[in-house]
Design an enzyme around this catalytic site. Structure first.
Site, short mmCIF file in Angstrom:
data_model
loop_
_atom_site.label_atom_id
_atom_site.label_comp_id
_atom_site.label_asym_id
_atom_site.label_seq_id
_atom_site.Cartn_x
_atom_site.Cartn_y
_atom_site.Cartn_z
N ALA A 67 9.55 -21.85 -9.04
CA ALA A 67 8.66 -22.52 -8.09
C ALA A 67 7.70 -21.49 -7.50
O ALA A 67 8.05 -20.31 -7.37
CB ALA A 67 9.49 -23.16 -6.98
N GLY A 110 13.15 -22.27 -10.99
CA GLY A 110 12.66 -23.54 -11.53
C GLY A 110 12.20 -23.45 -12.97
O GLY A 110 12.14 -24.47 -13.67
N GLU A 113 15.41 -23.77 -14.84
CA GLU A 113 15.85 -25.17 -14.68
C GLU A 113 15.03 -26.11 -15.56
O GLU A 113 15.55 -27.09 -16.10
CB GLU A 113 15.75 -25.57 -13.19
CG GLU A 113 16.80 -24.86 -12.34
CD GLU A 113 16.60 -25.05 -10.84
OE1 GLU A 113 15.49 -24.76 -10.36
OE2 GLU A 113 17.53 -25.49 -10.16
N GLU A 133 17.55 -17.77 -6.93
CA GLU A 133 17.16 -18.44 -5.66
C GLU A 133 17.88 -17.87 -4.45
O GLU A 133 17.32 -17.86 -3.35
CB GLU A 133 17.44 -19.95 -5.75
CG GLU A 133 16.39 -20.75 -6.52
CD GLU A 133 16.66 -20.85 -7.99
OE1 GLU A 133 17.44 -20.02 -8.52
OE2 GLU A 133 16.10 -21.76 -8.63
N1 CO8 Z 1 5.77 -17.77 -7.16
C1 CO8 Z 1 4.55 -17.31 -6.80
N2 CO8 Z 1 4.01 -16.20 -7.34
C2 CO8 Z 1 4.71 -15.54 -8.26
C3 CO8 Z 1 5.98 -15.96 -8.68
C4 CO8 Z 1 6.52 -17.14 -8.09
N3 CO8 Z 1 7.71 -17.67 -8.46
N4 CO8 Z 1 6.45 -15.09 -9.61
C5 CO8 Z 1 5.48 -14.17 -9.78
N5 CO8 Z 1 4.44 -14.42 -8.96
C6 CO8 Z 1 3.20 -13.66 -8.80
C7 CO8 Z 1 3.41 -12.38 -8.00
O1 CO8 Z 1 3.39 -12.63 -6.62
C8 CO8 Z 1 2.22 -11.58 -8.49
O2 CO8 Z 1 1.08 -12.03 -7.82
P1 CO8 Z 1 -0.07 -10.99 -7.37
O3 CO8 Z 1 -0.59 -10.39 -8.66
O4 CO8 Z 1 -1.08 -11.86 -6.69
O5 CO8 Z 1 0.60 -9.97 -6.51
C9 CO8 Z 1 2.08 -11.98 -9.96
O6 CO8 Z 1 2.78 -13.22 -10.08
C10 CO8 Z 1 2.73 -11.00 -10.91
O7 CO8 Z 1 4.06 -10.82 -10.47
P2 CO8 Z 1 4.76 -9.36 -10.41
O8 CO8 Z 1 3.76 -8.33 -10.07
O9 CO8 Z 1 5.96 -9.48 -9.55
O10 CO8 Z 1 5.13 -9.22 -11.97
P3 CO8 Z 1 6.36 -8.45 -12.62
O11 CO8 Z 1 6.13 -8.58 -14.10
O12 CO8 Z 1 6.52 -7.11 -12.04
O13 CO8 Z 1 7.64 -9.32 -12.20
C11 CO8 Z 1 8.94 -11.33 -11.95
C12 CO8 Z 1 7.80 -10.61 -12.69
C13 CO8 Z 1 10.28 -10.65 -12.23
C14 CO8 Z 1 8.94 -12.75 -12.51
C15 CO8 Z 1 8.68 -11.32 -10.41
O14 CO8 Z 1 7.35 -11.73 -10.19
C16 CO8 Z 1 9.59 -12.22 -9.65
O15 CO8 Z 1 10.70 -11.83 -9.35
N6 CO8 Z 1 9.10 -13.45 -9.35
C17 CO8 Z 1 9.87 -14.40 -8.54
C18 CO8 Z 1 10.98 -15.02 -9.35
C19 CO8 Z 1 11.78 -15.97 -8.51
O16 CO8 Z 1 12.37 -15.63 -7.51
N7 CO8 Z 1 11.82 -17.23 -8.96
C20 CO8 Z 1 12.54 -18.28 -8.24
C21 CO8 Z 1 11.61 -19.00 -7.33
S1 CO8 Z 1 12.46 -20.20 -6.34
C22 CO8 Z 1 12.64 -21.54 -7.34
O17 CO8 Z 1 12.24 -21.55 -8.46
C23 CO8 Z 1 13.34 -22.72 -6.70
C24 CO8 Z 1 13.31 -23.96 -7.54
C25 CO8 Z 1 14.00 -25.10 -6.87
C26 CO8 Z 1 13.14 -25.67 -5.75
C27 CO8 Z 1 13.67 -26.99 -5.31
C28 CO8 Z 1 12.89 -27.48 -4.08
C29 CO8 Z 1 13.52 -28.71 -3.49
#
Ligand code: CO8
Length: 259
Positions: A67, A110, A113, A133
């Site tokens: 997400a 997500g 998922e 998460e």
């Molecule tokens: N959301 C928003 N932006 C993101 C996300 C994300 N999930 N993942 C990456 N980005 C963005 C970063 O902020 C970054 O943006 P910017 O260039 O503007 O700074 C860009 O993408 C590149 O990311 P990184 O520099 O971090 O890239 P890396 O290759 O170093 O790392 C990763 C990639 C490992 C994927 C890292 O970005 C990361 O850990 N992302 C988050 C992963 C995460 O925690 N996902 C779970 C999210 S919560 C969820 O999915 C809940 C679902 C259920 C919801 C139900 C609601 C009722």
């Protein structure tokens, strides 16, 4: 067909390719992208042009990193009660078309998922699956606690969710989270080859088999067997059953008519 801002769509030979297209944000699933996916699935459901749907992420780095955390930050308690991502993934699981997730790079939260809501997962060694998460102070809320447990078992699901560990494509295949491990550079080819095996089958039988497996899985065995029996009764009444059995006996390839 409609054009989308965050989703590339193409349909060829019974196959719909959906490519989540926010590579600079690791294909994070904001609400607009989820809406695009929902619309594309609704269209696919309404047409015989589509028999199998393959979902993938644009670029090599990510299938979908979950997400969109910027949007997630704004969510309040009761926002979790709307159908949202969980509702969409339920729709994907219940779609009468077969769904394949083609995963390389990150399939987190997500994104993982979404892949689990698909019927089949084709992955590369570079796939990275995880439900991180808990790092954000929330739990997997789009079916993750339930689908991961059903796919890999309670022990492994507890480990992955509680530690937030991320596993690669090989391990995902070893524990049954991934269905096929594609050779490097051959992800699309492998996913298409799996899709074509499904496309060759009698379309009504495909729908009934998918329905019987998904609907039967969460009910008691007696009810599940009844679902199977009733599905078979429908299959027995189809032209495709006549064609499939006659083609076998006449030693020729069946030509199914979806009836
Ligand atoms: N959301 C928003 N932006 C993101 C996300 C994300 N999930 N993942 C990456 N980005 C963005 C970063 O902020 C970054 O943006 P910017 O260039 O503007 O700074 C860009 O993408 C590149 O990311 P990184 O520099 O971090 O890239 P890396 O290759 O170093 O790392 C990763 C990639 C490992 C994927 C890292 O970005 C990361 O850990 N992302 C988050 C992963 C995460 O925690 N996902 C779970 C999210 S919560 C969820 O999915 C809940 C679902 C259920 C919801 C139900 C609601 C009722």
């Amino acid at each position: 067909m409609q054009q989308y801002e965050n989703l590339l769509v193409r349909v060829e030979r019974g196959l719909m390719w959906l490519t989540i297209n926010r590579p600079e944000l690791r294909n994070a699933l904001n609400k607009e992208t989820l809406q695009d996916i929902e619309d594309a699935f609704s269209w696919a459901e309404s047409t015989d042009e589509v028999k199998v749907i393959i979902v993938q992420g644009a670029g090599e780095k990510s299938f979908a990193a979950g997400a969109d955390i910027k949007q997630l930050r704004e969510r309040k308690m009761l926002d979790a009660l709307i159908p949202g991502m969980q509702g969409l993934y339920k729709k994907i699981e219940q779609c009468s078309k077969v769904t394949i997730a083609a995963v390389t790079g990150y399939a987190l939260g997500g994104g993982c998922e979404l892949a689990m809501a698909c019927d089949i997962r084709v992955v590369t060694k570079k796939a990275k699956f995880g439900l991180p998460e808990l790092n954000l102070g929330i739990i997997p809320g789009a079916g993750g606690t339930q689908r991961l447990t059903r796919i890999v078992g309670k022990g492994r699901a507890l480990d992955m969710i509680l530690t937030g560990k991320i596993i690669d494509g090989e391990e995902a295949e070893r524990i049954g989270l991934a269905t096929y491990l594609a050779e490097e550079g051959k992800l699309e080819e492998e996913a298409e080859s799996v899709a074509n095996k499904v496309i060759e089958k009698g379309p009504v039988a495909v729908k009934l088999a998918k329905l019987a497996i998904h609907k039967g899985f969460d009910v008691d065995l007696e009810t599940a067997m009844l679902i199977e029996k009733l599905s078979q009764a429908i299959a027995f009444g189809t032209e495709d059953k006549n064609e499939g059995t006659e083609a076998f006996l006449e030693k020729r390839k069946a030509t199914f008519v979806n009836l």
